[in-house]
Design an enzyme around this catalytic site. Structure first.
Site, PDB file in Angstrom:
ATOM      1  CB  SER A   1      31.747 -30.412  28.764  1.00  0.00           C
ATOM      2  OG  SER A   1      32.278 -29.195  28.283  1.00  0.00           O
ATOM      3  CE  LYS A   2      35.273 -32.663  36.147  1.00  0.00           C
ATOM      4  NZ  LYS A   2      35.968 -33.882  36.393  1.00  0.00           N
TER       5      LYS A   2
END
Ligand code: GLU
Length: 486
Positions: free
Chosen positions: A255-256
Protein backbone atom coordinates in the site's frame (compact mmCIF):
# COMPACT_ATOMS: atom_id res chain seq x y z
CA UNK A 1 -4.16 -27.02 -35.30
CA UNK A 2 -1.05 -24.85 -35.52
CA UNK A 3 -0.69 -22.77 -32.39
CA UNK A 4 -1.34 -19.10 -33.13
CA UNK A 5 1.31 -16.48 -32.43
CA UNK A 6 0.99 -15.74 -28.71
CA UNK A 7 -0.59 -12.34 -28.15
CA UNK A 8 -0.66 -10.75 -24.72
CA UNK A 9 -1.70 -7.37 -23.47
CA UNK A 10 -1.19 -4.89 -20.68
CA UNK A 11 -4.56 -3.24 -20.13
CA UNK A 12 -4.25 -0.49 -17.55
CA UNK A 13 -6.97 1.87 -16.48
CA UNK A 14 -5.19 5.21 -16.48
CA UNK A 15 -5.26 6.50 -12.93
CA UNK A 16 -2.44 9.04 -13.16
CA UNK A 17 0.66 6.98 -12.54
CA UNK A 18 2.08 3.51 -13.17
CA UNK A 19 1.87 1.38 -10.02
CA UNK A 20 4.78 -1.00 -9.39
CA UNK A 21 2.23 -3.84 -9.50
CA UNK A 22 1.19 -2.58 -12.94
CA UNK A 23 4.82 -2.54 -13.99
CA UNK A 24 5.16 -6.17 -12.87
CA UNK A 25 2.08 -7.13 -14.93
CA UNK A 26 3.38 -5.22 -17.94
CA UNK A 27 6.83 -6.77 -17.57
CA UNK A 28 5.60 -10.37 -17.28
CA UNK A 29 3.41 -9.88 -20.35
CA UNK A 30 6.32 -8.34 -22.23
CA UNK A 31 8.72 -11.11 -21.18
CA UNK A 32 6.22 -13.81 -22.06
CA UNK A 33 5.79 -12.29 -25.53
CA UNK A 34 9.55 -11.99 -26.07
CA UNK A 35 10.20 -15.49 -24.81
CA UNK A 36 7.57 -16.96 -27.14
CA UNK A 37 8.08 -14.82 -30.23
CA UNK A 38 4.72 -13.28 -29.55
CA UNK A 39 3.21 -9.83 -29.61
CA UNK A 40 2.83 -7.45 -26.67
CA UNK A 41 -0.09 -5.05 -26.85
CA UNK A 42 -0.97 -1.96 -24.84
CA UNK A 43 -4.68 -1.29 -24.46
CA UNK A 44 -6.03 1.63 -22.50
CA UNK A 45 -9.11 0.69 -20.44
CA UNK A 46 -10.60 4.11 -20.04
CA UNK A 47 -14.34 3.52 -19.95
CA UNK A 48 -14.79 4.63 -16.36
CA UNK A 49 -15.40 8.31 -16.93
CA UNK A 50 -15.48 9.05 -13.18
CA UNK A 51 -11.89 8.00 -12.88
CA UNK A 52 -10.63 10.04 -15.83
CA UNK A 53 -7.38 11.83 -15.03
CA UNK A 54 -5.95 14.43 -17.38
CA UNK A 55 -2.56 13.43 -18.79
CA UNK A 56 -2.67 9.96 -17.22
CA UNK A 57 -2.29 8.05 -20.51
CA UNK A 58 0.63 10.18 -21.67
CA UNK A 59 2.32 9.67 -18.34
CA UNK A 60 1.76 5.93 -18.48
CA UNK A 61 3.19 5.66 -21.98
CA UNK A 62 6.15 7.80 -21.01
CA UNK A 63 6.90 5.57 -18.02
CA UNK A 64 6.61 2.35 -20.05
CA UNK A 65 8.99 3.80 -22.62
CA UNK A 66 11.40 4.92 -19.92
CA UNK A 67 11.72 1.37 -18.58
CA UNK A 68 12.04 0.05 -22.12
CA UNK A 69 8.91 -2.09 -22.35
CA UNK A 70 8.14 -1.40 -25.98
CA UNK A 71 4.83 -2.71 -27.26
CA UNK A 72 4.10 -3.98 -30.75
CA UNK A 73 0.62 -2.48 -30.90
CA UNK A 74 -0.86 0.33 -28.87
CA UNK A 75 -2.56 3.70 -28.76
CA UNK A 76 0.33 5.67 -30.17
CA UNK A 77 1.79 3.16 -32.63
CA UNK A 78 -1.42 1.58 -33.86
CA UNK A 79 -1.88 -1.98 -35.09
CA UNK A 80 -4.29 -4.22 -36.91
CA UNK A 81 -6.78 -4.52 -34.07
CA UNK A 82 -7.25 -0.89 -33.00
CA UNK A 83 -8.38 1.46 -31.76
CA UNK A 84 -6.50 0.68 -28.56
CA UNK A 85 -8.46 3.10 -26.42
CA UNK A 86 -11.63 1.46 -25.13
CA UNK A 87 -13.38 4.83 -25.08
CA UNK A 88 -13.16 4.72 -28.90
CA UNK A 89 -14.83 1.31 -29.14
CA UNK A 90 -18.19 1.97 -27.48
CA UNK A 91 -20.29 0.80 -30.43
CA UNK A 92 -18.53 -2.54 -30.40
CA UNK A 93 -19.50 -3.14 -26.77
CA UNK A 94 -23.10 -2.07 -27.38
CA UNK A 95 -23.39 -4.49 -30.28
CA UNK A 96 -22.09 -7.29 -28.10
CA UNK A 97 -24.43 -6.45 -25.24
CA UNK A 98 -27.27 -6.66 -27.76
CA UNK A 99 -26.24 -10.20 -28.70
CA UNK A 100 -26.31 -11.24 -25.05
CA UNK A 101 -29.72 -9.60 -24.53
CA UNK A 102 -31.12 -11.46 -27.51
CA UNK A 103 -29.73 -14.73 -26.22
CA UNK A 104 -31.22 -14.14 -22.77
CA UNK A 105 -27.74 -14.29 -21.29
CA UNK A 106 -28.06 -10.68 -20.22
CA UNK A 107 -31.07 -8.62 -19.18
CA UNK A 108 -32.04 -5.01 -18.63
CA UNK A 109 -32.34 -3.94 -15.02
CA UNK A 110 -34.41 -0.86 -14.20
CA UNK A 111 -33.92 -0.96 -10.43
CA UNK A 112 -33.37 2.42 -8.85
CA UNK A 113 -30.24 3.11 -6.81
CA UNK A 114 -32.56 3.37 -3.77
CA UNK A 115 -33.88 -0.15 -4.26
CA UNK A 116 -30.34 -1.49 -4.69
CA UNK A 117 -29.16 0.21 -1.50
CA UNK A 118 -32.11 -1.19 0.42
CA UNK A 119 -31.42 -4.64 -0.94
CA UNK A 120 -27.78 -4.42 0.13
CA UNK A 121 -28.71 -3.25 3.61
CA UNK A 122 -31.13 -6.12 4.06
CA UNK A 123 -28.53 -8.61 2.88
CA UNK A 124 -25.99 -7.14 5.27
CA UNK A 125 -28.40 -7.48 8.20
CA UNK A 126 -28.57 -11.24 7.70
CA UNK A 127 -24.89 -11.41 6.79
CA UNK A 128 -25.51 -12.40 3.19
CA UNK A 129 -23.08 -11.55 0.40
CA UNK A 130 -24.27 -8.39 -1.38
CA UNK A 131 -25.73 -9.58 -4.68
CA UNK A 132 -28.39 -8.48 -7.09
CA UNK A 133 -31.58 -10.53 -6.58
CA UNK A 134 -32.43 -10.93 -10.30
CA UNK A 135 -35.62 -8.93 -9.76
CA UNK A 136 -35.63 -7.53 -13.31
CA UNK A 137 -34.84 -10.86 -14.92
CA UNK A 138 -38.44 -11.75 -14.25
CA UNK A 139 -39.99 -8.72 -15.96
CA UNK A 140 -42.22 -9.68 -18.88
CA UNK A 141 -41.45 -8.56 -22.39
CA UNK A 142 -44.32 -6.06 -22.15
CA UNK A 143 -43.06 -4.65 -18.85
CA UNK A 144 -39.63 -4.11 -20.34
CA UNK A 145 -41.09 -2.42 -23.45
CA UNK A 146 -43.25 -0.22 -21.26
CA UNK A 147 -40.27 0.94 -19.16
CA UNK A 148 -38.20 1.55 -22.27
CA UNK A 149 -40.93 3.70 -23.77
CA UNK A 150 -41.08 5.66 -20.51
CA UNK A 151 -37.33 6.24 -20.90
CA UNK A 152 -36.56 4.78 -17.50
CA UNK A 153 -32.81 4.43 -17.05
CA UNK A 154 -31.49 0.89 -17.09
CA UNK A 155 -28.31 -1.11 -16.92
CA UNK A 156 -27.56 -4.40 -18.68
CA UNK A 157 -26.68 -7.27 -16.36
CA UNK A 158 -25.02 -10.62 -16.92
CA UNK A 159 -27.37 -13.51 -16.28
CA UNK A 160 -25.33 -15.82 -14.05
CA UNK A 161 -26.85 -19.32 -13.95
CA UNK A 162 -27.96 -20.75 -10.62
CA UNK A 163 -26.47 -23.79 -8.95
CA UNK A 164 -23.58 -24.28 -11.30
CA UNK A 165 -19.89 -24.63 -10.72
CA UNK A 166 -18.00 -22.18 -12.91
CA UNK A 167 -14.49 -23.45 -13.43
CA UNK A 168 -11.41 -22.58 -15.42
CA UNK A 169 -7.75 -23.45 -15.55
CA UNK A 170 -5.04 -21.02 -14.61
CA UNK A 171 -1.32 -21.51 -15.29
CA UNK A 172 -0.46 -20.33 -11.80
CA UNK A 173 -3.55 -21.12 -9.68
CA UNK A 174 -4.19 -24.42 -11.54
CA UNK A 175 -7.85 -25.54 -11.51
CA UNK A 176 -10.12 -22.83 -10.10
CA UNK A 177 -13.80 -23.24 -9.24
CA UNK A 178 -16.46 -20.77 -8.17
CA UNK A 179 -20.00 -21.69 -7.12
CA UNK A 180 -22.29 -19.58 -9.28
CA UNK A 181 -24.15 -18.53 -6.12
CA UNK A 182 -21.13 -16.44 -5.18
CA UNK A 183 -21.05 -14.64 -8.53
CA UNK A 184 -23.09 -11.46 -8.92
CA UNK A 185 -25.18 -10.58 -11.97
CA UNK A 186 -22.53 -8.13 -13.02
CA UNK A 187 -23.49 -4.87 -14.69
CA UNK A 188 -22.13 -5.01 -18.25
CA UNK A 189 -23.46 -1.73 -19.62
CA UNK A 190 -24.05 1.19 -17.27
CA UNK A 191 -27.01 3.56 -17.50
CA UNK A 192 -24.82 6.11 -19.30
CA UNK A 193 -24.25 3.56 -22.08
CA UNK A 194 -20.62 2.91 -21.17
CA UNK A 195 -19.52 -0.69 -20.70
CA UNK A 196 -18.02 -1.87 -17.43
CA UNK A 197 -14.54 -3.32 -17.34
CA UNK A 198 -15.84 -6.90 -17.55
CA UNK A 199 -17.65 -6.67 -20.87
CA UNK A 200 -15.14 -4.39 -22.57
CA UNK A 201 -12.18 -6.45 -21.40
CA UNK A 202 -13.56 -9.77 -22.64
CA UNK A 203 -14.82 -8.40 -25.96
CA UNK A 204 -11.48 -6.73 -26.64
CA UNK A 205 -9.39 -9.69 -25.60
CA UNK A 206 -11.35 -11.76 -28.07
CA UNK A 207 -11.33 -9.25 -30.92
CA UNK A 208 -7.67 -8.45 -30.39
CA UNK A 209 -6.91 -12.18 -30.52
CA UNK A 210 -5.33 -12.26 -27.08
CA UNK A 211 -4.16 -15.80 -26.37
CA UNK A 212 -2.94 -15.38 -22.77
CA UNK A 213 -4.43 -13.16 -20.09
CA UNK A 214 -1.67 -12.43 -17.58
CA UNK A 215 -2.79 -10.13 -14.77
CA UNK A 216 -2.78 -9.57 -11.02
CA UNK A 217 -4.52 -11.92 -8.62
CA UNK A 218 -7.02 -9.23 -7.68
CA UNK A 219 -8.80 -10.08 -10.93
CA UNK A 220 -9.19 -13.78 -10.15
CA UNK A 221 -12.69 -13.31 -8.70
CA UNK A 222 -13.75 -11.52 -11.89
CA UNK A 223 -12.67 -14.41 -14.05
CA UNK A 224 -15.82 -16.57 -13.53
CA UNK A 225 -17.81 -13.69 -15.02
CA UNK A 226 -15.40 -13.51 -17.90
CA UNK A 227 -15.47 -17.22 -18.66
CA UNK A 228 -19.28 -17.09 -18.67
CA UNK A 229 -19.06 -14.35 -21.27
CA UNK A 230 -16.65 -16.37 -23.41
CA UNK A 231 -18.99 -19.34 -23.21
CA UNK A 232 -22.11 -17.28 -23.96
CA UNK A 233 -20.47 -15.79 -27.04
CA UNK A 234 -19.18 -19.20 -28.05
CA UNK A 235 -15.58 -17.98 -28.04
CA UNK A 236 -12.45 -19.94 -27.17
CA UNK A 237 -11.19 -18.87 -23.75
CA UNK A 238 -7.67 -17.50 -23.50
CA UNK A 239 -5.15 -19.08 -21.16
CA UNK A 240 -5.34 -17.37 -17.77
CA UNK A 241 -2.41 -16.62 -15.48
CA UNK A 242 -3.07 -14.68 -12.27
CA UNK A 243 0.07 -13.24 -10.71
CA UNK A 244 0.63 -13.35 -6.93
CA UNK A 245 -0.17 -10.35 -4.77
CA UNK A 246 2.53 -7.87 -3.87
CA UNK A 247 3.05 -7.59 -0.11
CA UNK A 248 4.70 -5.20 2.32
CA UNK A 249 7.43 -6.59 4.56
CA UNK A 250 4.79 -7.28 7.25
CA UNK A 251 2.88 -9.38 4.68
CA UNK A 252 0.03 -6.88 4.37
CA UNK A 253 -1.06 -5.92 0.87
CA UNK A 254 1.35 -3.44 -0.72
CA UNK A 255 0.00 0.00 0.00
CA UNK A 256 0.89 3.62 -0.48
CA UNK A 257 0.97 4.12 3.27
CA UNK A 258 4.04 1.92 3.69
CA UNK A 259 6.14 3.42 0.90
CA UNK A 260 6.22 4.50 -2.69
CA UNK A 261 4.10 2.57 -5.17
CA UNK A 262 4.46 4.73 -8.28
CA UNK A 263 7.23 3.80 -10.71
CA UNK A 264 7.79 7.53 -11.21
CA UNK A 265 8.63 7.95 -7.52
CA UNK A 266 11.41 5.40 -7.83
CA UNK A 267 12.69 7.01 -11.01
CA UNK A 268 12.71 10.42 -9.32
CA UNK A 269 14.62 8.98 -6.38
CA UNK A 270 17.37 7.95 -8.76
CA UNK A 271 16.69 4.25 -9.24
CA UNK A 272 17.88 2.96 -12.59
CA UNK A 273 15.37 1.43 -14.96
CA UNK A 274 17.58 -1.66 -15.16
CA UNK A 275 17.40 -2.15 -11.39
CA UNK A 276 13.64 -1.58 -11.25
CA UNK A 277 13.00 -4.06 -14.04
CA UNK A 278 15.28 -6.63 -12.41
CA UNK A 279 13.64 -6.11 -9.03
CA UNK A 280 10.09 -6.28 -10.33
CA UNK A 281 10.89 -9.42 -12.34
CA UNK A 282 11.78 -11.18 -9.10
CA UNK A 283 8.46 -10.29 -7.46
CA UNK A 284 6.92 -13.70 -7.96
CA UNK A 285 9.34 -15.34 -10.39
CA UNK A 286 12.74 -17.00 -10.22
CA UNK A 287 14.67 -19.14 -12.65
CA UNK A 288 14.88 -22.01 -10.17
CA UNK A 289 18.26 -21.01 -8.73
CA UNK A 290 19.62 -18.28 -6.46
CA UNK A 291 20.50 -15.87 -9.20
CA UNK A 292 19.19 -12.36 -8.65
CA UNK A 293 21.05 -10.09 -11.05
CA UNK A 294 19.50 -9.98 -14.51
CA UNK A 295 19.53 -7.65 -17.45
CA UNK A 296 16.35 -7.23 -19.47
CA UNK A 297 17.65 -9.28 -22.41
CA UNK A 298 18.49 -12.12 -20.03
CA UNK A 299 15.02 -12.01 -18.50
CA UNK A 300 13.59 -12.21 -22.00
CA UNK A 301 15.52 -15.42 -22.45
CA UNK A 302 14.82 -17.09 -19.09
CA UNK A 303 11.30 -15.99 -18.14
CA UNK A 304 8.53 -18.54 -18.07
CA UNK A 305 5.07 -18.53 -16.54
CA UNK A 306 5.69 -22.03 -15.15
CA UNK A 307 8.11 -20.56 -12.66
CA UNK A 308 5.76 -17.90 -11.29
CA UNK A 309 4.84 -18.57 -7.65
CA UNK A 310 1.39 -18.75 -6.13
CA UNK A 311 2.31 -17.13 -2.85
CA UNK A 312 2.49 -13.38 -2.37
CA UNK A 313 5.74 -11.61 -3.23
CA UNK A 314 7.31 -9.36 -0.60
CA UNK A 315 8.41 -5.95 -1.79
CA UNK A 316 11.83 -5.52 -0.27
CA UNK A 317 13.25 -2.07 -0.94
CA UNK A 318 16.71 -3.02 0.37
CA UNK A 319 17.02 -5.54 -2.40
CA UNK A 320 16.09 -2.85 -4.89
CA UNK A 321 18.88 -0.61 -3.56
CA UNK A 322 21.37 -3.46 -3.81
CA UNK A 323 20.30 -4.13 -7.39
CA UNK A 324 20.70 -0.45 -8.15
CA UNK A 325 24.26 -0.61 -6.86
CA UNK A 326 25.00 -3.68 -9.00
CA UNK A 327 23.44 -2.29 -12.17
CA UNK A 328 25.17 1.05 -11.73
CA UNK A 329 28.48 -0.70 -11.12
CA UNK A 330 28.15 -2.77 -14.27
CA UNK A 331 26.83 -0.01 -16.50
CA UNK A 332 29.18 1.04 -19.31
CA UNK A 333 31.06 4.16 -18.26
CA UNK A 334 29.76 6.21 -21.24
CA UNK A 335 26.20 5.59 -20.01
CA UNK A 336 27.06 6.57 -16.45
CA UNK A 337 28.70 9.69 -17.86
CA UNK A 338 25.42 10.79 -19.47
CA UNK A 339 23.53 10.18 -16.22
CA UNK A 340 26.14 11.99 -14.16
CA UNK A 341 26.00 15.04 -16.44
CA UNK A 342 22.20 15.09 -16.05
CA UNK A 343 22.58 14.90 -12.31
CA UNK A 344 25.18 17.68 -12.30
CA UNK A 345 22.77 19.85 -14.28
CA UNK A 346 20.19 19.38 -11.55
CA UNK A 347 22.68 20.09 -8.77
CA UNK A 348 24.27 23.21 -7.36
CA UNK A 349 27.11 22.68 -9.83
CA UNK A 350 24.80 23.18 -12.80
CA UNK A 351 26.59 26.26 -14.16
CA UNK A 352 29.99 24.59 -14.27
CA UNK A 353 31.50 22.51 -17.03
CA UNK A 354 33.71 19.50 -16.61
CA UNK A 355 35.64 17.67 -19.28
CA UNK A 356 34.36 14.19 -20.15
CA UNK A 357 37.80 12.67 -19.47
CA UNK A 358 37.74 14.24 -16.03
CA UNK A 359 34.28 12.91 -15.21
CA UNK A 360 35.25 9.46 -16.49
CA UNK A 361 38.13 9.42 -14.01
CA UNK A 362 35.76 10.48 -11.21
CA UNK A 363 33.39 7.67 -12.16
CA UNK A 364 36.18 5.09 -12.17
CA UNK A 365 37.37 6.15 -8.72
CA UNK A 366 33.91 6.13 -7.08
CA UNK A 367 32.29 3.19 -8.86
CA UNK A 368 32.52 0.77 -5.95
CA UNK A 369 31.24 3.32 -3.48
CA UNK A 370 27.96 4.52 -4.96
CA UNK A 371 24.52 2.96 -5.30
CA UNK A 372 22.94 5.97 -7.01
CA UNK A 373 24.24 8.37 -9.64
CA UNK A 374 23.50 11.33 -7.38
CA UNK A 375 25.89 9.85 -4.81
CA UNK A 376 28.79 10.73 -7.09
CA UNK A 377 27.97 14.29 -6.17
CA UNK A 378 26.80 13.78 -2.60
CA UNK A 379 29.69 11.56 -1.56
CA UNK A 380 32.45 13.35 -3.44
CA UNK A 381 31.48 17.00 -3.95
CA UNK A 382 35.21 17.84 -3.86
CA UNK A 383 35.55 16.59 -7.44
CA UNK A 384 33.25 19.37 -8.56
CA UNK A 385 34.37 22.23 -6.34
CA UNK A 386 37.12 22.76 -3.80
CA UNK A 387 35.96 22.07 -0.24
CA UNK A 388 34.51 25.07 1.53
CA UNK A 389 34.52 23.34 4.87
CA UNK A 390 36.46 20.56 6.56
CA UNK A 391 34.78 17.79 8.51
CA UNK A 392 35.30 18.90 12.15
CA UNK A 393 35.58 15.31 13.46
CA UNK A 394 38.32 14.55 10.97
CA UNK A 395 40.06 17.83 11.74
CA UNK A 396 39.99 16.93 15.43
CA UNK A 397 41.37 13.49 14.82
CA UNK A 398 43.83 14.07 11.98
CA UNK A 399 45.00 17.68 11.94
CA UNK A 400 47.95 18.00 14.28
CA UNK A 401 50.09 20.90 15.26
CA UNK A 402 52.77 19.93 12.76
CA UNK A 403 50.30 19.25 9.93
CA UNK A 404 50.66 22.74 8.34
CA UNK A 405 54.41 22.53 8.16
CA UNK A 406 54.42 18.95 6.92
CA UNK A 407 51.87 19.77 4.22
CA UNK A 408 53.80 22.85 3.23
CA UNK A 409 56.89 20.73 2.67
CA UNK A 410 54.79 18.21 0.79
CA UNK A 411 53.37 20.92 -1.47
CA UNK A 412 56.97 21.90 -2.15
CA UNK A 413 57.87 18.39 -3.34
CA UNK A 414 54.68 18.12 -5.39
CA UNK A 415 55.58 21.35 -7.17
CA UNK A 416 58.61 19.59 -8.63
CA UNK A 417 56.38 17.02 -10.34
CA UNK A 418 54.66 17.30 -13.73
CA UNK A 419 51.15 18.71 -13.83
CA UNK A 420 50.05 15.24 -14.99
CA UNK A 421 52.05 13.34 -12.38
CA UNK A 422 51.14 9.67 -11.99
CA UNK A 423 49.96 7.87 -8.88
CA UNK A 424 53.43 6.42 -8.36
CA UNK A 425 55.11 9.81 -8.68
CA UNK A 426 52.81 11.36 -6.08
CA UNK A 427 53.39 8.38 -3.83
CA UNK A 428 57.17 8.56 -4.15
CA UNK A 429 57.14 12.28 -3.46
CA UNK A 430 55.04 11.76 -0.35
CA UNK A 431 57.23 8.95 0.96
CA UNK A 432 60.34 10.99 0.36
CA UNK A 433 58.88 13.97 2.23
CA UNK A 434 57.90 11.73 5.14
CA UNK A 435 61.39 10.31 5.32
CA UNK A 436 63.09 13.67 5.12
CA UNK A 437 60.79 15.12 7.75
CA UNK A 438 61.28 12.12 9.94
CA UNK A 439 57.60 11.58 10.03
CA UNK A 440 55.24 8.61 9.67
CA UNK A 441 53.57 8.38 6.25
CA UNK A 442 50.12 8.54 7.94
CA UNK A 443 50.90 11.94 9.39
CA UNK A 444 51.02 13.22 5.83
CA UNK A 445 48.36 11.13 4.16
CA UNK A 446 45.47 11.91 6.53
CA UNK A 447 45.86 15.69 6.64
CA UNK A 448 46.48 15.64 2.89
CA UNK A 449 43.17 13.87 2.21
CA UNK A 450 41.42 16.32 4.53
CA UNK A 451 43.04 19.29 2.79
CA UNK A 452 42.10 18.26 -0.75
CA UNK A 453 38.66 16.80 -0.04
CA UNK A 454 37.44 18.23 3.26
CA UNK A 455 36.62 14.66 4.29
CA UNK A 456 38.13 11.62 5.94
CA UNK A 457 36.93 8.96 3.49
CA UNK A 458 36.86 8.52 -0.26
CA UNK A 459 38.79 6.82 -3.01
CA UNK A 460 42.51 6.06 -2.60
CA UNK A 461 44.33 9.29 -1.81
CA UNK A 462 46.74 8.96 -4.77
CA UNK A 463 43.80 8.44 -7.14
CA UNK A 464 42.37 11.64 -5.76
CA UNK A 465 45.62 13.50 -6.42
CA UNK A 466 45.92 12.23 -9.98
CA UNK A 467 42.33 13.19 -10.81
CA UNK A 468 42.61 16.68 -9.32
CA UNK A 469 46.06 17.30 -10.83
CA UNK A 470 49.18 18.79 -9.31
CA UNK A 471 48.25 22.49 -9.39
CA UNK A 472 44.80 22.01 -7.91
CA UNK A 473 46.26 19.79 -5.17
CA UNK A 474 48.84 22.40 -4.23
CA UNK A 475 46.22 25.13 -4.24
CA UNK A 476 43.94 23.13 -1.97
CA UNK A 477 46.81 22.35 0.42
CA UNK A 478 47.58 26.05 0.74
CA UNK A 479 43.93 26.95 1.30
CA UNK A 480 43.57 24.28 3.98
CA UNK A 481 46.66 25.51 5.82
CA UNK A 482 45.11 28.97 5.86
CA UNK A 483 41.61 27.90 6.80
CA UNK A 484 42.02 25.10 9.31
CA UNK A 485 42.68 26.53 12.75
CA UNK A 486 42.98 24.31 15.73
N1 GLU B 1 -8.11 -2.46 -16.61
C1 GLU B 1 -7.70 -3.49 -15.69
C2 GLU B 1 -6.66 -2.88 -14.75
O1 GLU B 1 -6.71 -1.73 -14.53
C3 GLU B 1 -7.18 -4.66 -16.47
C4 GLU B 1 -7.20 -5.98 -15.74
C5 GLU B 1 -6.92 -7.08 -16.74
O2 GLU B 1 -5.76 -7.21 -17.11
O3 GLU B 1 -7.83 -7.76 -17.13
O4 GLU B 1 -5.79 -3.50 -14.22
Amino acid sequence: MINPVPRVRFAPSPTGYLHVGGLRTALYNYLFAKNNNGKFILRIEDTDRNRYVEGAVENLIKTLKWVGLNYDEGPDNGGEYGPYYQSQRLDIYKAHAKILLEQGNAYRCFCTPERLTLLREEQQKVKLQGKYDKHCLHLTHEEVEQKLSEKILFVVRLNVPSEKIISFDDVIREHVEFASETVDDQVLIKSDGYPTYHLANVVDDHLMKITHVIRGEEWLSSTPKHVLLYDYFGWVRPVFAHLPLLLNADKSKLSKRQGDVAVEDYRDKGFLKEALINFVALLGWNAGDDREYYKLNELEKYFSLDRVNKSGAVFNVEKLSWLNFEHLRQKPVEEVLVLLKDELNKSKFSGKTYKDEYLIQVIASMRERVSFVKEYIEKSPYFFEEPDEYDPDVVKKRWKEDSPILLKTLAGSFSLLNENASKEEFEQALHKTAEESNSAVGKLIHPLRLAVSGMGVGPGVYDLLVILGRDEVIRRINTAIEKINI
